[in-house]
Design a protein around this motif. Structure first.
Motif, mmCIF file in Angstrom:
data_model
loop_
_atom_site.group_PDB
_atom_site.id
_atom_site.type_symbol
_atom_site.label_atom_id
_atom_site.label_comp_id
_atom_site.label_asym_id
_atom_site.label_seq_id
_atom_site.Cartn_x
_atom_site.Cartn_y
_atom_site.Cartn_z
ATOM 1 N N UNK A 239 0.845 -1.204 0.000
ATOM 2 C CA UNK A 239 0.000 0.000 0.000
ATOM 3 C C UNK A 239 0.876 1.248 0.000
ATOM 4 N N UNK B 279 3.863 1.579 -1.045
ATOM 5 C CA UNK B 279 4.521 1.775 -2.335
ATOM 6 C C UNK B 279 3.534 2.340 -3.349
ATOM 7 N N UNK B 280 2.287 1.856 -3.304
ATOM 8 C CA UNK B 280 1.284 2.318 -4.261
ATOM 9 C C UNK B 280 1.008 3.805 -4.098
ATOM 10 N N UNK B 281 1.136 4.325 -2.882
ATOM 11 C CA UNK B 281 0.862 5.750 -2.711
ATOM 12 C C UNK B 281 2.146 6.567 -2.700
ATOM 13 N N UNK B 282 3.252 5.938 -3.124
ATOM 14 C CA UNK B 282 4.422 6.752 -3.431
ATOM 15 C C UNK B 282 5.645 6.595 -2.549
ATOM 16 N N UNK B 283 5.668 5.548 -1.700
ATOM 17 C CA UNK B 283 6.878 5.355 -0.890
ATOM 18 C C UNK B 283 7.990 4.832 -1.789
ATOM 19 N N UNK B 284 9.152 5.475 -1.708
ATOM 20 C CA UNK B 284 10.277 5.024 -2.527
ATOM 21 C C UNK B 284 11.026 3.912 -1.785
ATOM 22 N N UNK C 131 6.012 -3.779 -5.959
ATOM 23 C CA UNK C 131 4.754 -3.235 -5.428
ATOM 24 C C UNK C 131 3.560 -4.151 -5.686
ATOM 25 N N UNK C 132 3.496 -4.692 -6.898
ATOM 26 C CA UNK C 132 2.319 -5.491 -7.240
ATOM 27 C C UNK C 132 2.275 -6.778 -6.416
ATOM 28 N N UNK D 60 1.873 -8.976 -21.502
ATOM 29 C CA UNK D 60 2.328 -9.326 -20.159
ATOM 30 C C UNK D 60 2.133 -10.819 -19.954
ATOM 31 N N UNK E 195 3.205 -14.048 -17.090
ATOM 32 C CA UNK E 195 3.835 -14.399 -15.805
ATOM 33 C C UNK E 195 4.650 -15.655 -15.975
ATOM 34 N N UNK F 142 -4.367 -6.833 -14.187
ATOM 35 C CA UNK F 142 -2.980 -6.737 -14.645
ATOM 36 C C UNK F 142 -2.772 -5.449 -15.427
ATOM 37 N N UNK G 148 -2.637 -2.603 -13.028
ATOM 38 C CA UNK G 148 -1.367 -2.523 -12.306
ATOM 39 C C UNK G 148 -0.266 -1.930 -13.178
ATOM 40 N N UNK H 292 2.699 -0.116 -11.056
ATOM 41 C CA UNK H 292 2.979 -1.066 -9.977
ATOM 42 C C UNK H 292 3.629 -2.320 -10.551
ATOM 43 N N UNK H 293 3.427 -2.532 -11.859
ATOM 44 C CA UNK H 293 3.948 -3.721 -12.520
ATOM 45 C C UNK H 293 4.530 -3.284 -13.856
ATOM 46 N N UNK H 294 5.399 -4.113 -14.398
ATOM 47 C CA UNK H 294 6.026 -3.752 -15.666
ATOM 48 C C UNK H 294 5.587 -4.728 -16.756
ATOM 49 N N UNK I 186 12.892 4.809 -8.202
ATOM 50 C CA UNK I 186 12.646 6.068 -7.503
ATOM 51 C C UNK I 186 11.690 6.957 -8.278
ATOM 52 N N UNK J 121 8.237 5.596 -8.086
ATOM 53 C CA UNK J 121 7.608 5.936 -6.807
ATOM 54 C C UNK J 121 7.109 7.377 -6.841
ATOM 55 N N UNK K 6 3.936 7.497 -8.921
ATOM 56 C CA UNK K 6 2.796 6.968 -8.158
ATOM 57 C C UNK K 6 2.337 7.959 -7.104
ATOM 58 N N UNK K 7 3.305 8.698 -6.564
ATOM 59 C CA UNK K 7 2.994 9.655 -5.518
ATOM 60 C C UNK K 7 2.309 10.906 -6.070
ATOM 61 N N UNK L 1 -4.649 5.850 -6.372
ATOM 62 C CA UNK L 1 -5.226 4.509 -6.406
ATOM 63 C C UNK L 1 -6.417 4.400 -5.476
ATOM 64 N N UNK M 298 -8.841 1.129 -4.164
ATOM 65 C CA UNK M 298 -8.924 -0.328 -4.237
ATOM 66 C C UNK M 298 -10.284 -0.828 -3.760
ATOM 67 N N UNK N 141 -7.767 -0.656 1.346
ATOM 68 C CA UNK N 141 -6.324 -0.601 1.593
ATOM 69 C C UNK N 141 -5.876 0.621 2.380
#
Lengths: 407, 245
Positions: A317, A319-324, A400-401, B21, B23, B63, B66, B71-73, B92, B95, B98-99, B104, B106, B110
């Motif tokens: 969670x 990480x999803x909201x931006x924690x590096x 993160x995922x 993608x 897995x 997927x 994400x 969150x995923x590549x 970095x 992140x 995402x910030x 997000x 859910x 969460x």
């Protein structure tokens, strides 16, 4: 993100699981307390021994009458008085010798008004006081002239003075040794125990001639119990020992293949051994204590790993909201560090308390130095970083995922 | 002159080109097998759109979400977010994106369980390097705005589902992102609350121009969106703009 905020979060996370945090911290507390206590006891023991060595006087040799044999019978050391004052005077003339101090000793009953006290009487020459590092607390020592006339003067050890005179000032007072009146001319400063544990302050010193003729007289005039020999320097101790042996064998007319009837002992060497032993003991105690610290560190790593697993979803969670990476790493690393440092603080306090209690219940001086506390803290911080880093990195390196999906 | 009169098309926010993608899994014999989830997805989303992604479970919609949310590549293909190729960003930078750029929401809210509603909303601000005091002040303003001001010191488990989701939406919006990603945001809510949440989304989209990508499997929830994308077995099978709603 501000470091203070992260510390605040770490504290909150730790507070949430009080029992677990407390138990983990206990490992650090016990470890640090043990290290501090052991180091301070070790240091105290060493200081104790160093003091005793210093009180003995520097570069000293002691010559005692040795085993003798006569007609197939062997006599133990000291059973026959083979050393004399003239031996001491001859030894003093040797090139590597600074001074000698012949000593005779025995026990006698002392009395002063209503008090009486039994203690050892030591007959010495004025040189004795400088050779064996005695300092005067009050009055003066007797002079060479007093020796020649064998007058009844005495220098008292502090314990004897207190036992005999109580609160009175003994200087100039007359007391009795074996019923013979003696004048107190000096009081010695406190010296404490000898290496063998004897109280050196419970002693009466009188001129050696007086002791011989009037108190401890025996059938061998001029014989002494032992002599202290001060070498010119600590480098010439071995040389001095050889010279003394040669001279005394010659004076005692000992044939080539016969045993010596005296023994030369090197007290400083003995003391060095004692000091080294104390040092080794201190290190050993310290290392054993550090092992408990290490075990505490492993406990922290264990708990942090559990904590990372438990909080995988939370990490996701965040990480999803931006924690590096750095923020997650710092968060877990700081949790480990907070446990270590808080545990270290409590441990140091307990260690100092324990050291104080030990010093109260024994006569040993206990030394807590800032270096020791500093060392404990550096150690604790290192343990926190070392054992906290792996779990923290594990948390920060989560994808993160994956972390978000973790149930 | 006629060109000028036409409304200028909104700038592109998201562009996905032949994205795949799969897995990697290990089967019983220990061999690595590849389990494909998304095939050749190409998609463009403009700023200000409100999109619903629908599909059965296993269709790859989560997927895709994400990957959109960094969150995923992806295994292959390209993804540009506001013109930047996401594949070139390090962890970095991701992140940071995402910030700052993505919010997000859910299905299971969460929220961080041990933190109050106010603190939950403040975390993205703290991660953005804003001081604690200022962060809490802004979070309080946000809470007041969604009408939960008096619940500031409540822990998530002391709030109802709808309240929790509104706190979560506040958290997603606190850094004013361009993109809001919502993965079945109404899945755990009753009909009335679901309707309220969807109304909030619609308002955010219309009034503040926030781009919303919403995953749902409920048709009536999807009707709130302007465009519907349907996924089936990892492929886009429907992609149509509704004329009005």
């Amino acid at each position: 993100m501000n470091l203070l905020v992260i510390i605040g979060e770490a504290l909150r996370a730790l507070k949430l699981n009080r029992l677990r945090t407390g138990l983990t911290m206990l490992g650090m507390i016990i470890g640090v307390a043990a290290v501090v206590l052991m180091l301070s006891i070790g240091q105290g023991a060493q200081i104790n021994i160093n003091n005793t060595i210093a009180s003995m006087g520097s570069h000293l040799l002691i010559v005692v009458p040795g085993a003798t044999s006569s007609g197939g019978l062997r006599f133990g050391s000291g059973s026959v008085r083979t050393l004399t004052i003239s031996d001491a005077q001859a030894v003093a003339e040797l090139p590597s010798i600074e001074a000698t101090a012949p000593v005779i000793s025995g026990i006698a009953q002392l009395s002063y008004s209503a008090n009486n006290w039994s203690t050892s009487i030591t007959g010495v020459t004025p040189d004795y006081f400088s050779v064996s590092n005695w300092e005067l607390a009050d009055g003066s020592i007797f002079a060479d002239a007093d020796l020649r006339s064998a007058i009844r003067v005495a220098v008292l050890g502090s314990v004897t003075a207190e036992n005999l005179f109580g609160n009175e000032d003994p200087i100039g007072k007359t007391f009795r040794i074996s019923n013979k009146p003696f004048l107190v001319v000096g009081i010695l400063a406190v010296k404490g125990q000898s290496l063998s544990g004897r109280d050196q302050d419970d002693n009466v010193f009188v001129p050696i001639t007086t002791a011989q003729r009037q108190i401890l007289g025996n059938q061998f005039p001029g014989s002494i119990n032992h002599m202290l020999v001060q070498a010119k320097s600590s480098d010439t101790l071995d040389e001095a020992e050889a010279e003394i042996t040669q001279l005394l064998r010659q004076r005692h007319r000992i044939a080539d293949k016969m045993e010596n009837d005296f023994t030369v002992r090197n007290l400083t060497a003995l003391a060095t051994v004692a000091s080294t032993t104390a040092k080794v003991m201190a290190w050993m105690l310290g290392s054993i204590a550090s092992i408990s610290l290490l075990v505490g560190g492993i406990g922290i790593m264990n708990i942090m790993l559990v904590s990372v697993t438990e909080r995988t979803r939370e990490i996701g969670i965040r990480m999803a909201i931006g924690a590096s990476y750095r923020i997650i790493l710092m968060q877990f690393l700081l949790e480990a560090l907070v446990i270590c440092i808080l545990g270290g603080l409590i441990g140091v306090a307990l260690g100092i308390g324990g050291a104080w209690m030990v010093s109260q219940s024994t006569d040993m001086p206990i030394v807590v130095t800032f270096n020791m506390i500093g060392l404990a803290f550096i150690f604790v911080t290192a343990i926190g970083i070392f054992f906290g880093f792996y779990p923290a990195r594990k948390a920060a390196a989560l994808k993160p995922v994956d972390a978000l999906r973790y149930e | 002159m006629s060109v000028v009169n036409q409304p200028a098309p909104n700038p592109i926010l998201i562009q996905i080109d032949r994205l795949c993608k799969s897995y990697e899994l290990t089967d019983r014999s220990g061999e690595l097998i590849s389990q494909p989830v998304l095939f050749d997805i190409s998609l463009t989303i403009n700023q200000g759109e409100f999109i619903a992604i629908m599909g059965h479970s296993g269709s790859g919609k989560s997927t895709l979400m994400n990957i959109l949310g960094c969150l995923d590549t992806p295994t292959s293909g390209n993804y540009w977010l506001s013109g930047r190729n996401v594949a070139t960003m390090n962890s970095n930078e991701l992140a940071h994106v995402r910030n700052q750029n993505i919010g997000f929401v859910f299905q299971s809210f969460n929220l961080l369980k041990r933190m109050t509603a106010l603190e939950n909303i403040a975390i993205p601000l703290l991660y953005a390097g804003i001081g604690r005091k200022e962060s809490l002040k802004r979070s309080q303003a946000m809470l007041d705005l969604i009408g939960l001001g008096k619940y500031r010191d409540h822990l998530p488990n002391q709030l109802s589902g709808g309240q929790q989701q509104r706190v979560a939406i506040s958290r997603a919006l606190i850094n004013q992102p361009q993109l809001l990603l919502a993965d079945e945001p109404t899945g755990n809510l009753d009909t009335q609350t679901s309707h309220d949440i969807m109304t909030l989304f619609t308002q955010l989209n219309r009034n503040q121009g926030i781009t919303i990508v919403l995953i749902t499997h409920e048709e009536d929830i999807a009707t709130h969106a302007q465009r519907l994308i349907r996924l089936k077995d990892g492929r886009i099978v429907q992609n149509e703009v509704k004329l009005s709603n």
